[in-house]
Design a protein around this motif. Structure first.
Motif, short mmCIF file in Angstrom:
data_model
loop_
_atom_site.label_atom_id
_atom_site.label_comp_id
_atom_site.label_asym_id
_atom_site.label_seq_id
_atom_site.Cartn_x
_atom_site.Cartn_y
_atom_site.Cartn_z
N HIS A 1 -0.24 -24.32 -22.96
CA HIS A 1 -1.82 -23.41 -22.79
C HIS A 1 -2.88 -24.70 -21.18
O HIS A 1 -3.35 -24.38 -21.32
N TYR A 2 -3.04 -25.99 -22.46
CA TYR A 2 -3.78 -26.38 -23.06
C TYR A 2 -3.08 -27.80 -20.84
O TYR A 2 -4.32 -27.15 -19.45
N TYR A 3 -2.24 -27.75 -20.03
CA TYR A 3 -1.79 -28.49 -18.87
C TYR A 3 -1.67 -26.68 -17.60
O TYR A 3 -2.10 -26.65 -16.64
N ALA A 4 -1.58 -25.57 -18.21
CA ALA A 4 -1.38 -24.27 -17.37
C ALA A 4 -2.80 -23.86 -17.34
O ALA A 4 -3.20 -24.02 -15.32
N GLU A 5 -4.05 -24.23 -17.95
CA GLU A 5 -5.22 -24.45 -17.20
C GLU A 5 -5.80 -25.33 -16.43
O GLU A 5 -6.27 -25.20 -15.53
N TYR A 6 -4.66 -26.51 -16.83
CA TYR A 6 -5.34 -27.69 -16.26
C TYR A 6 -4.61 -27.38 -14.58
O TYR A 6 -5.51 -28.05 -13.73
N ILE A 7 -3.10 -27.03 -13.97
CA ILE A 7 -3.11 -26.99 -13.00
C ILE A 7 -3.62 -25.64 -12.42
O ILE A 7 -3.92 -26.28 -11.04
N GLU A 8 -4.37 -24.73 -12.48
CA GLU A 8 -4.51 -24.36 -12.19
C GLU A 8 -6.05 -24.52 -11.66
O GLU A 8 -6.36 -24.03 -10.66
N LYS A 9 -6.98 -24.64 -12.78
CA LYS A 9 -8.24 -25.45 -12.14
C LYS A 9 -8.48 -26.81 -10.84
O LYS A 9 -8.64 -26.81 -10.06
#
Length: 220
Positions: A15-23
């Motif tokens: 979940h953390y990396y999904a948001e990181y990649i999006e940002k």
């Protein structure tokens, strides 16, 4: 790619990396960030058994992949959707996405992936009790994979197992035994203990149905 290898105990990291990649993708104007982030969000929801949410993300990922005309991500999204629908016992929907996968794979000429896709379709058609269609795809997998099996570059263990299951469902236990034996031989060659456990269990089940209890007991 690293997130795809995470075990289930690292769900929060996905979940953390999904948001990181999006940002970060938005900041860097990296065009593939959206499809990658959406897929990871779908996997995160899937691992939490939130299938409705996961399917929503996978559908968005599919749309993003098609906008990019990125075949590898389109294949990934279609496969994710098929697996998700199979998990919630909707084989008809799973079949639709696997068929789309197969059409794309046939253009790639990647034998291993295509054999795997035909296997998946064989399993789904068996679940739908469309046994002739199941046999059609499993025979395709067999024909395509046989030359590569003979040179040791590919294992058809899953195909043999799926064909055995198909004949078992049709109550053709003699034919089922033939394929379950082939499956067992593959696992013996590769010293695959997990696969061997299932192969022995399937042989025992088929012998029970034939009322050959001594053989059934042996494999059990």
């Amino acid at each position: 790619d690293r997130c795809l290898d995470f075990s289930e105990d690292k769900i929060d990291s996905i979940h953390y990396y999904a948001e990181y990649i999006e940002k970060e993708s938005a900041r860097l104007h990296y065009p593939r960030g959206e499809v990658l982030s959406l897929r990871l969000q779908g996997i995160y929801e899937d691992l939490n058994n939130n299938y409705k949410s996961s399917i929503g993300y996978f559908l968005q990922s599919l749309e993003a992949a098609r906008r990019l005309q990125a075949r590898e991500y389109e294949l990934a999204a279609l496969s994710d959707l098929a697996i998700a629908y199979a998990a919630i016992k909707q084989p008809q929907k799973a079949k639709e996405f696997y068929l789309q996968c197969a059409r794309l794979q046939e253009g790639n000429h990647e034998v291993g992936s295509l054999v795997n896709m035909y296997n998946n379709l064989g399993v789904i058609y068996t679940q739908l009790k469309l046994y002739d269609s199941a046999r059609l795809y499993l025979n395709r997998a067999m024909r395509l994979g046989k030359p590569f099996e003979q040179t040791g570059r590919l294992s058809l263990a899953s195909t043999y197992n799926n064909m055995g299951n198909l004949y078992f469902k049709e109550k053709k236990y003699k034919d089922a035994l033939y394929y379950f034996y082939h499956n067992r031989e593959e696992h013996l060659k590769n010293n695959d203990l997990d696969g061997l456990w299932v192969a022995n269990l399937n042989l025992a089940d088929a012998y029970i149905e034939r009322q050959q209890y001594e053989s059934a007991g042996h494999y059990a």
